[in-house]
Design an enzyme around this catalytic site. Structure first.
Site, mmCIF file in Angstrom:
data_model
loop_
_atom_site.group_PDB
_atom_site.id
_atom_site.type_symbol
_atom_site.label_atom_id
_atom_site.label_comp_id
_atom_site.label_asym_id
_atom_site.label_seq_id
_atom_site.Cartn_x
_atom_site.Cartn_y
_atom_site.Cartn_z
ATOM 1 N N CYS A 1 67.813 27.633 57.797
ATOM 2 C CA CYS A 1 66.412 27.690 58.210
ATOM 3 C C CYS A 1 66.367 26.899 59.657
ATOM 4 O O CYS A 1 65.335 27.587 60.511
ATOM 5 C CB CYS A 1 65.467 26.983 57.267
ATOM 6 S SG CYS A 1 65.192 27.993 55.717
ATOM 7 N N ASP B 1 42.584 20.975 48.725
ATOM 8 C CA ASP B 1 43.975 20.870 49.392
ATOM 9 C C ASP B 1 44.621 21.818 48.232
ATOM 10 O O ASP B 1 45.002 21.400 46.961
ATOM 11 C CB ASP B 1 44.626 19.596 49.383
ATOM 12 C CG ASP B 1 46.091 19.881 50.059
ATOM 13 O OD1 ASP B 1 46.654 21.106 50.140
ATOM 14 O OD2 ASP B 1 46.549 18.939 50.381
#
Length: 456
Positions: free
Chosen positions: A421, A230
């Site tokens: 956003c 990851d």
């Protein structure tokens, strides 16, 4: 000749004076800053279609539209109006909000939608002259330096360092190492700081983030014994989920000290030390070839920088076994390149110093040019809009505790940034995509013919 020119010039000046007074009702005799301010406010919002109130520093309030105002703008100092008129820069509104010169009561989203109004306000030549004249007489001292302006001044030193290894570490610390306790107030129980996956709009944030972790693991077709990397593992939610529910050996990297500390603690608390590891490391420091069966990166490649995308994808491909799968989850925008807009200046100045976005088409092209085969592309734009509205709501409800963790200016930066956003995702200006790809070196990827297995 000289007399005629003088008379002509005098007539022009008298005409301009008359035009200003006629268009703006601004008398050229001395007037209070409050009077001038009201004249400006009345002109800016005279045809406003919603329900709005504006309150000035003296307590007086002017209302526009009918009914109870959806939002009230509180202007605490005349300096703010002067700078808005002189510079017409919506970013100054944001900075005034961070510093306390401007306040918002009511619906923050409605207030944010006024940005476009300021940028597109159509004034006649006489009105522009009147605005300028009035603005020059609006006084007020500059706000004192605080955490918000300190963040701005810190970034003034940045351009030559952005996306270097040392610069990347400081950029990540700038955003993520604010306070784990602050993030915990408004993130879900897993501490996932990326787009959730809502199977229905009524899903809770916690359920939607569990959905997302599960969905990514299914897309990667994880199975016991797989080695998973990851890149940008955050607070460790995905690596722990994959190890616990899919039996993989998971390794995560992050540049955030706070995230690293939390992830290590989480691994210990869930007794996953034999299956999950995490380290502080830049992706450019990863070594070796064909180490991992699967690689995932969620909400990290936005920090890479557009010029570094080929390097980023090439490193991911080299670490992946032949035929292995790579899932890149990240934000994109609807135009090519990272230009100097109000939004990009705001993001780079106050939120993500190294943040840069591009179109999903350019991202896919960069992946293909480094040897990936694109298998699947899924847009999750509406999911991120929902996620952000959840975050804003939780942050607002936890305001009192948030202010015990961070200065008010930092609270306001995050609140404004996430609300703005949310609107951008809703409008389609920015998007978020999961791109599933395979390392071409292994031949055709071994994935099912359909997506059916993702939804079983």
């Amino acid at each position: 000749m000289a007399g005629r020119l003088s008379a002509t010039g005098g007539g022009w000046r008298r005409g301009l004076k008359h035009g200003i007074e006629r268009a703006m009702d601004f008398s050229l005799v001395p007037a209070s800053s409050t009077t001038r301010a009201w004249q400006i406010v009345q002109r800016v919002f005279r045809d406003y279609q919603g329900s709005l109130a504006v309150r000035l520093w003296d307590g007086g309030t002017l209302s526009f539209g009918a009914g109870v105002p959806d939002v009230t703008l509180i202007v605490r100092e005349p300096r703010l109006l002067r700078e808005l008129i002189l510079f017409r820069d919506p970013l100054r509104l944001a900075e005034a909000y961070f510093q306390g010169g401007l306040d918002v009561e009511g619906d923050l989203y409605t207030a944010l939608e006024m940005k476009d109004r300021l940028q597109t306000l159509n004034l006649s030549a006489f009105e522009k002259a009147g605005f300028l004249c009035a603005a020059l007489f609006l006084g007020g001292a500059s706000a004192s330096l605080n955490a918000a302006s300190a963040r701005r001044n810190f970034l003034a030193l940045w351009p030559w360092r952005v996306h270097s290894k040392g610069g990347s570490r400081q950029a990540i610390a700038f955003h993520y190492d604010v306070s784990n306790a602050f993030y915990r107030l408004w993130l879900d129980a897993q501490m996932v700081y990326s787009c959730a996956y809502f199977e229905t709009p009524d899903d809770s944030l916690d359920q939607a983030q569990r959905n997302k972790l599960e969905y990514i693991c299914r897309k990667l077709r994880l199975k016991p014994g797989d080695r998973l990397l990851d890149i940008g593992c955050g607070w460790g939610a995905l690596i722990c989920w994959a190890a616990k529910h899919y039996g993989v050996q998971a390794h995560g990297i992050t540049l955030s000290q706070n995230q690293y500390d939390h992830a290590r603690k989480k691994i210990g608390n869930e007794n996953l030390q034999d299956r999950v590891t995490v380290e502080l490391r830049d992706y450019r420091e990863l070594q070796g070839e064909a180490h991992y069966d699967k690689i995932v990166s969620v909400g990290m490649f936005e920090h890479v920088g557009l010029r570094n995308l080929p390097c980023y994808f090439d490193i991911a491909r080299s670490l992946l076994k032949p035929g292995g799968l790579f899932l890149n989850h990240g934000i994109t925008q609807d135009r090519e390149g990272w230009g100097g807009t109000v939004g990009t200046r705001f993001i780079n100045r106050y939120v993500f110093p190294d943040g840069e976005l591009d179109t999903v088409g350019n991202v896919q092209r960069a992946m293909e040019q480094t040897g990936f085969e694109i298998l699947d592309v899924e847009g999750l734009r509406r999911h991120y809009a929902l996620t952000l509205r959840h975050w804003v709501g939780r942050l607002e409800r936890g305001r009192a505790e948030a202010l015990r963790q961070v200065p008010q200016s930092i609270y306001r930066i995050w609140r404004l940034y996430m609300a703005a956003c949310a609107l951008q995702f809703e409008q389609g200006d920015i998007g978020v995509y999961q791109i599933l790809a395979a390392n071409r070196d292994g031949g055709p990827a071994r994935v099912p013919l359909t997506r059916r297995d993702l939804y079983v």
